[in-house]
Write a protein that holds these residues in place. Structure first.
Motif, PDB file in Angstrom:
ATOM      1  N   THR A  64       6.247 -46.048  30.151  1.00 29.35           N
ATOM      2  CA  THR A  64       5.721 -45.094  28.132  1.00 29.35           C
ATOM      3  C   THR A  64       6.719 -45.545  27.379  1.00 29.35           C
ATOM      4  OG1 THR A  64       7.560 -43.710  29.205  1.00 29.35           O
ATOM      5  CG2 THR A  64       5.495 -43.405  30.085  1.00 29.35           C
ATOM      6  N   LEU A  65       7.469 -46.099  26.723  1.00 32.06           N
ATOM      7  CA  LEU A  65       8.470 -46.870  26.213  1.00 32.06           C
ATOM      8  C   LEU A  65       6.984 -47.939  25.661  1.00 32.06           C
ATOM      9  CD1 LEU A  65      10.742 -47.318  23.824  1.00 32.06           C
ATOM     10  CD2 LEU A  65      11.929 -48.532  25.477  1.00 32.06           C
ATOM     11  N   VAL A  66       6.720 -48.810  25.903  1.00 34.84           N
ATOM     12  CA  VAL A  66       6.353 -49.985  26.462  1.00 34.84           C
ATOM     13  C   VAL A  66       4.999 -49.614  25.110  1.00 34.84           C
ATOM     14  CG1 VAL A  66       4.669 -51.862  26.970  1.00 34.84           C
ATOM     15  CG2 VAL A  66       7.038 -51.904  27.546  1.00 34.84           C
ATOM     16  N   ILE A  67       4.493 -48.638  26.224  1.00 32.88           N
ATOM     17  CA  ILE A  67       2.988 -48.132  25.504  1.00 32.88           C
ATOM     18  C   ILE A  67       3.184 -47.556  24.837  1.00 32.88           C
ATOM     19  CG2 ILE A  67       1.423 -45.706  26.189  1.00 32.88           C
ATOM     20  CD1 ILE A  67       1.024 -46.623  29.310  1.00 32.88           C
ATOM     21  N   ARG A  68       4.251 -46.826  24.069  1.00 31.14           N
ATOM     22  CA  ARG A  68       4.584 -46.287  22.738  1.00 31.14           C
ATOM     23  C   ARG A  68       4.561 -47.332  21.943  1.00 31.14           C
ATOM     24  NH1 ARG A  68       8.121 -42.836  23.814  1.00 31.14           N
ATOM     25  NH2 ARG A  68      10.340 -43.629  23.728  1.00 31.14           N
ATOM     26  N   MET A  83      15.067 -50.668  43.027  1.00 32.24           N
ATOM     27  CA  MET A  83      15.293 -52.111  42.459  1.00 32.24           C
ATOM     28  C   MET A  83      14.648 -52.260  41.054  1.00 32.24           C
ATOM     29  SD  MET A  83      17.321 -53.678  43.249  1.00 32.24           S
ATOM     30  CE  MET A  83      17.115 -55.750  42.751  1.00 32.24           C
ATOM     31  N   THR A  84      13.195 -51.050  41.129  1.00 35.99           N
ATOM     32  CA  THR A  84      12.814 -50.592  39.863  1.00 35.99           C
ATOM     33  C   THR A  84      12.913 -49.099  39.679  1.00 35.99           C
ATOM     34  OG1 THR A  84      10.599 -49.963  41.597  1.00 35.99           O
ATOM     35  CG2 THR A  84      10.538 -52.604  40.874  1.00 35.99           C
ATOM     36  N   THR A  85      14.081 -48.911  39.425  1.00 33.99           N
ATOM     37  CA  THR A  85      14.042 -47.626  39.453  1.00 33.99           C
ATOM     38  C   THR A  85      13.683 -47.367  37.260  1.00 33.99           C
ATOM     39  OG1 THR A  85      15.594 -46.820  40.487  1.00 33.99           O
ATOM     40  CG2 THR A  85      15.674 -45.881  38.790  1.00 33.99           C
ATOM     41  N   GLY A  86      13.258 -46.272  36.792  1.00 28.45           N
ATOM     42  CA  GLY A  86      12.932 -46.214  35.421  1.00 28.45           C
ATOM     43  C   GLY A  86      11.754 -47.246  34.963  1.00 28.45           C
ATOM     44  N   VAL A 140      20.471 -45.894  33.844  1.00 27.97           N
ATOM     45  CA  VAL A 140      19.870 -45.570  35.407  1.00 27.97           C
ATOM     46  C   VAL A 140      18.379 -46.281  35.668  1.00 27.97           C
ATOM     47  CG1 VAL A 140      19.049 -44.803  37.318  1.00 27.97           C
ATOM     48  CG2 VAL A 140      20.953 -43.642  35.925  1.00 27.97           C
ATOM     49  N   ILE A 141      18.472 -47.883  35.422  1.00 37.97           N
ATOM     50  CA  ILE A 141      17.556 -48.813  35.277  1.00 37.97           C
ATOM     51  C   ILE A 141      18.458 -49.530  36.306  1.00 37.97           C
ATOM     52  CG2 ILE A 141      16.039 -50.048  34.035  1.00 37.97           C
ATOM     53  CD1 ILE A 141      15.563 -47.425  33.438  1.00 37.97           C
ATOM     54  N   GLY A 142      16.719 -50.110  37.449  1.00 35.25           N
ATOM     55  CA  GLY A 142      16.709 -51.068  38.280  1.00 35.25           C
ATOM     56  C   GLY A 142      16.589 -52.423  36.994  1.00 35.25           C
ATOM     57  N   ARG A 143      17.328 -53.196  38.197  1.00 37.33           N
ATOM     58  CA  ARG A 143      17.151 -54.986  37.597  1.00 37.33           C
ATOM     59  C   ARG A 143      15.619 -55.749  37.636  1.00 37.33           C
ATOM     60  NH1 ARG A 143      20.486 -59.160  38.231  1.00 37.33           N
ATOM     61  NH2 ARG A 143      20.341 -61.095  38.174  1.00 37.33           N
ATOM     62  N   PHE A 144      14.539 -54.768  38.388  1.00 35.49           N
ATOM     63  CA  PHE A 144      13.052 -55.273  38.104  1.00 35.49           C
ATOM     64  C   PHE A 144      12.072 -54.491  37.058  1.00 35.49           C
ATOM     65  CE2 PHE A 144      14.338 -57.592  42.225  1.00 35.49           C
ATOM     66  CZ  PHE A 144      14.600 -58.747  41.605  1.00 35.49           C
ATOM     67  N   ALA A 145      13.118 -53.638  36.610  1.00 33.90           N
ATOM     68  CA  ALA A 145      12.304 -52.397  36.369  1.00 33.90           C
ATOM     69  C   ALA A 145      11.671 -53.012  34.763  1.00 33.90           C
ATOM     70  CB  ALA A 145      13.176 -51.016  35.729  1.00 33.90           C
TER      71      ALA A 145
END
Length: 414
Positions: free
Chosen positions: A10-14, A1-4, A117-122
């Motif tokens: 890291t995207l948010v940090i950038r 559920m938290t894949t990715g 490939v992104i989890g629902r809660f990621a």
């Protein structure tokens, strides 16, 4: 559920690499700078104690800034700026968490990212990790700034913990509001409403002297820590519990709702435009907005179908409409039939193209422009200033002389 989750973090940090360090440093300078100014203004313990006694006696200032817990330079600096830092950091937490959750869904980027490939809660986890980490880092930076100024380590750490607690509470509130509403603005407004109520409760508690009311306010919990006073660390427990509870509720709602939707639906628009507009055709709803206003003006302006040119299924009858009807409808009533496509009218005279001016030797022979004259003179082998003439035009089909000269080049020798 938290894949990715790590890639999204890291995207948010950038994306926040420029603005986040700016407001962290700004709050640290605000905390340590006020302490440095008070240290210069009140060099002795007696002067700062007199100042603290005077401020504590002012009930209006107490309502805005809170109670004075320590008559020292560090204690008065915290009294001066602590409430402003708590409020500003809470607002920053709301804006940050909503921008990376509900804002991403509203812009469509969350759906695009979710195609991989992104989890629902990621996305929610990445936003919570970054925002909560930023709150902790802000509290630690402020504590180190106070320690570097020369103040007590324990009091500085309790001050940093109070700052972090305020940020964590409203990080969870912002995450929960992002799951409840369908728009980023509505989520920010809902979380800001909670912040405003919290501030109002704390303001009332300090202004009226009812200290127990602070236990009902998330900002009041940070005030109850009392940095550089008795350092009440137990007041942080309700803040941590509320932050965990709101984050858990945000996860629960994120798992049960559709992407782009929330628990609180958006308000629908107006159901109609009033009883004055009747449907022109039985079974059809009245026109909305500008079309409805134009239709009502058309109905009021025309005098009747026999005298004023009424609209009918076969087209538009020629006539005149009454006053108050817009100019486009007047032109429509004068006979424009929008069912026919525009056809070229062959009875109109065609446009004639302007002939191009002659060029080359012919232009020089006819007295053309200066450029062709020079070209003709060079062709004749004499400069234009010596009166050279252009060559004689050769009839069509006649071949040039083998020697490169005109057909009458050898007539003089014969």
């Amino acid at each position: 559920m938290t894949t990715g989750t790590w890639r999204l973090t890291t995207l948010v940090i950038r994306r926040e690499r420029l603005i986040a360090p700016f407001w962290m440093a700004l709050l640290a300078v605000l905390a340590a700078g006020q302490a440095g100014r008070y240290a210069q203004s009140f060099p002795t313990a007696r002067s700062i104690a007199d100042f603290a006694r005077e401020m504590a006696a002012n009930r209006a200032l107490t309502a805005f800034a809170g109670e004075v817990h320590s008559p020292t330079v560090a204690g008065m600096a915290v009294w001066k700026n602590a409430d402003a830092i708590y409020t500003v950091l809470a607002l920053i937490a709301i804006l940050t968490i909503v921008r990376h959750t509900r804002g991403e869904e509203e812009s469509g980027r969350a759906e695009l990212v979710g195609a991989g490939v992104i989890g629902r809660f990621a996305p929610l986890t990445a936003a919570l990790v970054f925002t909560a980490g930023a709150m902790v880092a802000t509290g630690l930076i402020c504590a180190l700034a106070m320690i570097s100024t020369g103040f007590d380590v324990t009091g500085s750490l309790s001050f940093g913990a109070a700052i972090t607690a305020a940020g964590l509470v409203f990080t969870g509130v912002g995450a929960l509001a992002a799951q409840l509403t369908e728009g980023a603005r509505a989520a920010i407004g809902l979380a800001a409403l909670v912040l405003g109520v919290s501030y109002l409760v704390r303001f009332t508690a300090d202004g009226s002297g009812l200290t127990w009311l602070k236990w009902l306010s998330p900002q009041g919990w940070s005030h109850l820590v009392r940095p550089y006073g008795d350092d009440n660390w137990a007041a942080l427990l309700p803040a941590l519990a509320l932050a965990a509870l709101t984050a858990a509720l945000a996860y629960l709602l994120a798992g049960r709702r559709d992407l782009g939707h929330g628990l609180i639906p958006q308000r629908p628009g107006p159901g109609g435009i009033g009883a004055a507009a009747q449907p022109p055709v039985p079974g059809l709803a009245p026109a909305q907005g500008t079309a409805g206003r134009l239709e009502r003006r058309l109905r009021r302006g025309r005098a009747g179908p026999g005298r004023s040119g009424a609209l009918h299924p076969g087209g538009v009858q020629t006539g005149r409409l009454g006053p108050g009807v817009p100019a486009p409808l007047h032109r429509l009533a004068r006979g424009v039939d929008d069912r026919r496509l525009p056809v070229a009218d062959r009875s109109q005279p065609r446009l004639r193209r302007r002939p191009l001016p002659p060029a080359g030797p012919a232009a020089a022979a006819q007295g053309g422009t200066r450029g062709p004259r020079r070209a003709a003179a060079r062709h004749a082998g004499q400069p234009a200033a010596l009166g050279g003439r252009p060559p004689v035009p050769r009839p069509r089909g006649q071949r040039p002389h083998p020697g490169g000269r005109g057909p009458d080049a050898g007539a003089g020798r014969r």
